[in-house]
Design an enzyme around this catalytic site. Structure first.
Site, PDB file in Angstrom:
ATOM      1  CD  GLU A   1      -1.430  -2.324   2.079  1.00  0.00           C
ATOM      2  OE1 GLU A   1      -2.238  -2.909   2.805  1.00  0.00           O
ATOM      3  OE2 GLU A   1      -0.220  -2.656   1.970  1.00  0.00           O
TER       4      GLU A   1
ATOM      5  CB  CYS B   1      -0.927  -4.381   8.767  1.00  0.00           C
ATOM      6  SG  CYS B   1       0.134  -3.017   8.256  1.00  0.00           S
TER       7      CYS B   1
ATOM      8  CB  ALA C   1      17.636 -44.595  -5.578  1.00  0.00           C
TER       9      ALA C   1
ATOM     10  NE  ARG D   1      17.080 -27.688  -3.621  1.00  0.00           N
ATOM     11  CZ  ARG D   1      18.305 -28.150  -3.807  1.00  0.00           C
ATOM     12  NH1 ARG D   1      19.312 -27.290  -4.002  1.00  0.00           N
ATOM     13  NH2 ARG D   1      18.550 -29.447  -3.785  1.00  0.00           N
TER      14      ARG D   1
ATOM     15  CB  THR E   1      13.475 -43.305   6.197  1.00  0.00           C
ATOM     16  OG1 THR E   1      14.017 -44.527   5.699  1.00  0.00           O
ATOM     17  CG2 THR E   1      13.119 -43.481   7.671  1.00  0.00           C
TER      18      THR E   1
END
Length: 368
Positions: free
Chosen positions: A61, A84, A171, A193, A304
């Protein structure tokens, strides 16, 4: 006050769509703040626009008001998040809009931050400004899925990245996995990422693959935290993930003063968490990351840890890259899950996106 999309005009929707495009320009930089865009307009005529780029800098803003100048008086402000109404690193945007003489405010998503959560709208209304919320709220929430979840639940938004062959293998039996998917798919994962607060992995991945887990994009100058779940602090101090730019956090289940000191000497932070079956509590780890203002956690790990997160119901989204190859029955599977006795015990997911990325497919799924 939230209203259905159907109550807004085509002009309203066009301006909000532009505000969302602006907000997305902060995708890689605003963390831990939300991504927010703003458009100031008189009818169809835009007089100012802006987006929030970095924490501590002006909000969307403020930039839009600076561009509009005196033309802000009597204008409508289209903001992708409720303005806000509290003093943080910058003054309240609600006060700035009031001071500029804005006549109307249309926002997409109510701010889930307990310090705002309707207070911005109430302050604007008290100053005589008409306010309507809910226009394209789903789009704003998707852009800020991590911020919304952290503010609402005290947990970050967790994405698990997986790469597999057509027969669901990740794999070879000997662990070789470089590379199942194409270079284009790996570059695509780099953008996930870059938008994340942290990249999470397990000690097995560190010891087997020695990944750097950093962002290697020319248009990104921010490195997410790298977080390692390492029960016994076996992370080598010379590991590539330790000796890269950015911050590293190692969560352990048991302390070892010598190993801890060696990691700390390489500027890695080490914390011991409550143990669950001998491993750091996943729930406690994610709670801790949220307390550190981390919104989105990107998981690149072995079968895992991926299976443990899914089994615990801690995954908000799966991003699965599927290569047009077959690895055979002896290759390693996608994730370790507990055995099922009945088919109705299976976990069910829904596709939210299917895209071609180079020669591969990218499947995006969320829990059903």
């Amino acid at each position: 006050m939230t209203q259905p999309d159907s109550t807004f005009s085509d002009i309203d929707r066009a301006h909000m769509q532009r505000a969302l495009v602006l907000a997305a320009q902060g995708l890689y930089t605003t963390d831990p703040n939300p991504r927010v865009g703003c458009v100031l307009a008189h009818g169809a005529t835009v007089v100012g626009e802006g987006f929030h780029a970095r924490a501590g800098e002006g909000h969307a803003e403020v930039h839009a008001l600076q561009m509009a100048g005196s033309h802000a008086r009597g204008a409508t402000a289209y903001v992708t998040l409720e303005p806000c109404n509290h003093h943080g690193r910058t003054p309240p945007c609600s006060e700035a809009l009031i001071a500029a003489g804005v006549a109307h405010v249309v926002y997409a998503l109510r701010d889930p931050n307990p310090r705002v959560d309707g207070a911005g709208e109430r302050r604007l209304r008290a100053a005589g400004i008409s306010v309507a919320g809910g226009l394209m709220s789903d789009e704003s929430q998707q852009l800020n899925c991590g911020f919304v979840k952290r503010m609402s639940t005290g947990m970050p938004f967790v994405r698990v990245k997986l790469a597999m062959s057509l027969d669901g293998r990740t794999a070879l039996a000997n662990g070789e996995s470089r590379w199942i998917t194409s270079d284009i798919a790996r570059k695509d994962a780099q953008r996930y990422r870059a938008r994340s607060s942290a990249i999470l992995t397990g000690i097995g991945t560190i010891l087997i693959d020695d990944p750097a887990l950093n962002v290697r994009l020319p248009d990104s100058d921010r490195q997410p935290w790298r977080v390692i779940l390492d029960s016994d602090l076996r992370t080598p101090p010379q590991a590539r993930v330790i000796n890269r730019e950015g911050s590293v956090l190692v969560f352990a289940a048991r302390d070892n003063a010598q190993r801890r000191s060696a990691l700390q000497a390489q500027h890695a932070a080490v914390e011991v968490l409550p143990a669950v079956e001998g491993r750091p509590s996943l729930h406690a780890a994610l709670q801790r990351l949220a307390a550190m203002e981390m919104n989105e956690v990107w998981v690149e790990a072995g079968q895992t840890l991926a299976g443990a997160l899914v089994s615990a119901g801690l995954v908000d989204e799966l991003v699965v890259y599927v290569a047009p190859t077959l690895l055979g029955p002896d290759a390693r599977g996608l994730m370790q899950l507990p055995p099922l006795l009945q088919l109705d015990q299976r976990q069910r997911w829904r596709y939210t996106d299917v895209a071609t990325v180079g020669d591969d497919l990218r499947l995006t799924l969320r829990p059903l």
